[in-house]
Write a protein that holds these residues in place. Structure first.
Motif, PDB file in Angstrom:
ATOM      1  N   SER A   1       0.811  -1.224   0.000  1.00 21.18           N
ATOM      2  CA  SER A   1       0.000   0.000   0.000  1.00 21.18           C
ATOM      3  C   SER A   1       0.839   1.265   0.000  1.00 21.18           C
ATOM      4  CB  SER A   1      -0.929   0.009   1.227  1.00 21.18           C
ATOM      5  OG  SER A   1      -1.811  -1.097   1.202  1.00 21.18           O
TER       6      SER A   1
ATOM      7  N   ASN B   1       3.208   1.458  -5.645  1.00 22.45           N
ATOM      8  CA  ASN B   1       2.114   1.580  -6.607  1.00 22.45           C
ATOM      9  C   ASN B   1       2.458   2.524  -7.757  1.00 22.45           C
ATOM     10  OD1 ASN B   1      -0.608   0.300  -5.358  1.00 22.45           O
ATOM     11  ND2 ASN B   1       0.737   1.040  -3.727  1.00 22.45           N
TER      12      ASN B   1
ATOM     13  N   SER C   1      -2.126   3.373 -10.941  1.00 15.49           N
ATOM     14  CA  SER C   1      -2.728   2.268 -10.206  1.00 15.49           C
ATOM     15  C   SER C   1      -4.028   2.690  -9.528  1.00 15.49           C
ATOM     16  CB  SER C   1      -1.754   1.734  -9.150  1.00 15.49           C
ATOM     17  OG  SER C   1      -2.374   0.743  -8.362  1.00 15.49           O
TER      18      SER C   1
ATOM     19  N   THR D   1      -5.448   0.671  -7.124  1.00 12.53           N
ATOM     20  CA  THR D   1      -5.590  -0.232  -5.984  1.00 12.53           C
ATOM     21  C   THR D   1      -5.953   0.524  -4.708  1.00 12.53           C
ATOM     22  OG1 THR D   1      -3.235  -0.080  -5.455  1.00 12.53           O
ATOM     23  CG2 THR D   1      -3.913  -1.867  -6.900  1.00 12.53           C
TER      24      THR D   1
ATOM     25  N   ASN E   1      -4.984  -4.442  -1.963  1.00 12.24           N
ATOM     26  CA  ASN E   1      -3.642  -4.869  -1.562  1.00 12.24           C
ATOM     27  C   ASN E   1      -3.686  -5.963  -0.509  1.00 12.24           C
ATOM     28  OD1 ASN E   1      -2.349  -3.015  -3.289  1.00 12.24           O
ATOM     29  ND2 ASN E   1      -2.552  -1.381  -1.774  1.00 12.24           N
TER      30      ASN E   1
ATOM     31  N   SER F   1      -0.414  -2.580 -11.735  1.00  6.56           N
ATOM     32  CA  SER F   1      -0.703  -2.026 -10.415  1.00  6.56           C
ATOM     33  C   SER F   1       0.539  -1.628  -9.637  1.00  6.56           C
ATOM     34  CB  SER F   1      -1.516  -3.039  -9.585  1.00  6.56           C
ATOM     35  OG  SER F   1      -2.721  -3.387 -10.216  1.00  6.56           O
ATOM     36  N   PHE F   2       1.602  -2.416  -9.747  1.00 13.87           N
ATOM     37  CA  PHE F   2       2.748  -2.217  -8.868  1.00 13.87           C
ATOM     38  C   PHE F   2       4.015  -1.802  -9.611  1.00 13.87           C
ATOM     39  CE2 PHE F   2       0.106  -5.439  -6.631  1.00 13.87           C
ATOM     40  CZ  PHE F   2      -0.296  -4.617  -5.580  1.00 13.87           C
TER      41      PHE F   2
ATOM     42  N   GLY G   1       7.233  -2.670  -5.699  1.00 16.89           N
ATOM     43  CA  GLY G   1       6.050  -3.439  -5.328  1.00 16.89           C
ATOM     44  C   GLY G   1       6.111  -4.868  -5.822  1.00 16.89           C
TER      45      GLY G   1
END
Length: 459
Positions: free
Chosen positions: A31, A36, A40, A42, A47, A68-69, A73
């Motif tokens: 998070s 991120n 992203s 998310t 997460n 997303s990452f 990440g």
């Protein structure tokens, strides 16, 4: 005071707590802004779901890893998969022993149970060998995959993709950082298909099987004994032979069934050549039992294939590895019990050995408990989701079996369903028996009671 309370925690509870600890830390790390991408979408809930799936080496996700990452990440993802595949207690125990320190007996028992090992002898060597074999196999897998991904993504990115995929495959996690469609782009690539499936099988067959095979191969080579594979097979432990036999049988049967059912399906393998059909069928069969990668869109396969895959996910891999499910040997014991009952035999036998009643009883408890968790999970999903029952059942079994395959349903589910899936993933990775034992509080006064026998009608 704290150390006393820690020592008093049952081994099963220590296993569960160690996984919860890693999941919470992982969800926080994922998070962080550094984890991120700017694009992203998310949330912390996403997460948390991803962390549970990573640590429980499942593969279900609400959003793709690749979109997303960041690099940081994704490195966290690799670490979580590695810890999830080996187990935090296994890694910590190895480090403690490597530093020359001794573990408390209660912690040793907890690690033994986490590894599904039936003995404590030479524990340091066993744990060290697990880490060594793991990193060597993943390293070889990364090296081979690099021949495909370095030309596709460049040197640095290609090596990282190869590393991510090698760790994910060996830990039977089913995650990738390539895109949004798993490995569908490589459905006809023999290198990717065969390397990934080999890693999945090695990671899911169990540590004890590796060491038994390795020990006997080295023994035969050292003594220059003749006899080849037959001699090697006869020298293997009964558990090793059963695990290998079941793994081979399930892969062969699954490949043939999928090949026959999907042969003319234009949405899956209908338009492939014979060789491509065989490769795709083999890949789906291997990954569907334990890993969750996909080179086909499972939403487009025949309903019978989904139902057959549900059975394969329910069985899963072998004990003592990264795979989920009730395990191949558990399924085999139940089948042997049924055969012995049909024959009117009092004992369950395999390979000229009689299996202890306590082992058979535990196998029955595992199957019944696993089924109860599955029915409870599916029931909740049916109450809150307006989706076909077969799809919901597939999703639930995939979570409980820590497989991670999906009919493109996971992102569309509600938060309630995601919570159910997280619980199923956690139970599937820890094991239903371990969960029950971690919640139990057995009194010292509790003793086995033996009363007068009675008769109850069944069937």
């Amino acid at each position: 005071m704290f150390s006393k309370k820690l020592r008093s925690i049952p081994p099963a509870a220590k296993i569960a707590i160690s996984f919860i600890f890693v999941i919470v830390i992982g969800s926080v790390l994922l998070s962080l802004p550094i984890s991120n991408l700017e694009t992203s979408e998310t949330t912390y809930f996403d997460n948390l779901f991803t962390a549970v799936s990573l640590v429980c080496v499942t593969g279900l996700s609400t959003l793709p890893i690749a979109t997303s990452f960041t690099l940081f990440g994704q490195i966290i993802c690799i670490i979580l998969m590695q810890i999830g595949g080996l187990g935090l207690m296994t890694i910590l125990a190895t480090l403690i022993m490597r530093m020359g320190k001794k573990m408390r007996y209660s912690n040793t028992i907890a690690v033994k149970e986490a590894l599904n090992r039936d003995e404590l002898g030479d524990f340091k060597t066993y744990l060290t060998s697990i880490l060594r074999y793991t990193f060597v196999i993943e390293g070889v897998g990364m090296f081979l995959l690099a021949f495909r991904f370095v030309p596709d993504f460049g040197l640095a990115s290609g090596l990282f993709v190869s590393l991510f995929l090698a760790v994910s495959a060996f830990c039977n996690a089913g995650f990738d950082n390539i895109g949004t469609q798993s490995l569908q782009e490589y459905v006809h690539d023999p290198l990717v298909n065969l390397v990934v499936t080999t890693l999945i099988i090695l990671g899911g067959i169990g540590f004890s099987v590796w060491f038994d095979v390795t020990y006997n191969v080295q023994s035969i080579l050292k003594n220059k004994a003749r006899g080849g594979l037959k001699r090697l097979y006869r020298k293997l432990k009964t558990h090793t032979r059963l695990a290998i036999n079941m793994t081979v049988a399930l892969i062969v049967i699954g490949t043939v069934v999928f090949l026959l059912v999907e042969w003319n399906n234009p949405n899956s393998i209908g338009s492939f050549t014979v060789g491509q059909k065989l490769l795709a069928s083999f890949f789906q069969t291997v990954t569907m039992r334990t890993a969750g990668f996909a080179t086909l869109d499972y939403e487009l396969v025949e309903p019978f294939s989904l139902l057959f895959f549900i059975g394969a996910m329910f069985i899963g891999g072998s004990p003592g590895g990264a795979a989920g499910g009730i395990k191949t040997t558990t399924f085999a014991l139940i089948a042997l019990l049924i055969v012995s009952e049909i024959k009117g035999q009092k004992h369950v036998n395999y390979a000229h050995h009689t299996i202890p009643f306590e082992t058979v009883r535990r196998a029955i408890v595992v199957v019944v408990t696993f089924t109860c968790f599955l029915l409870a999970g599916v029931s909740v999903l049916m109450l809150v989701e307006d989706q076909p029952f077969l799809f919901l059942l597939f999703e639930a079994v995939s979570a409980l079996g820590t497989v991670g395959a999906s009919v493109n349903l996971t992102p569309e589910l509600s938060h309630i369903s995601h919570v159910v899936l997280m619980i199923l993933m956690f139970v599937g990775r820890i094991g239903p028996i371990t969960i029950l034992l971690s919640l139990s509080r057995k009194s010292r006064k509790t003793k086995d009671q033996l009363y007068a026998k009675t008769t109850i009608l069944i069937g």
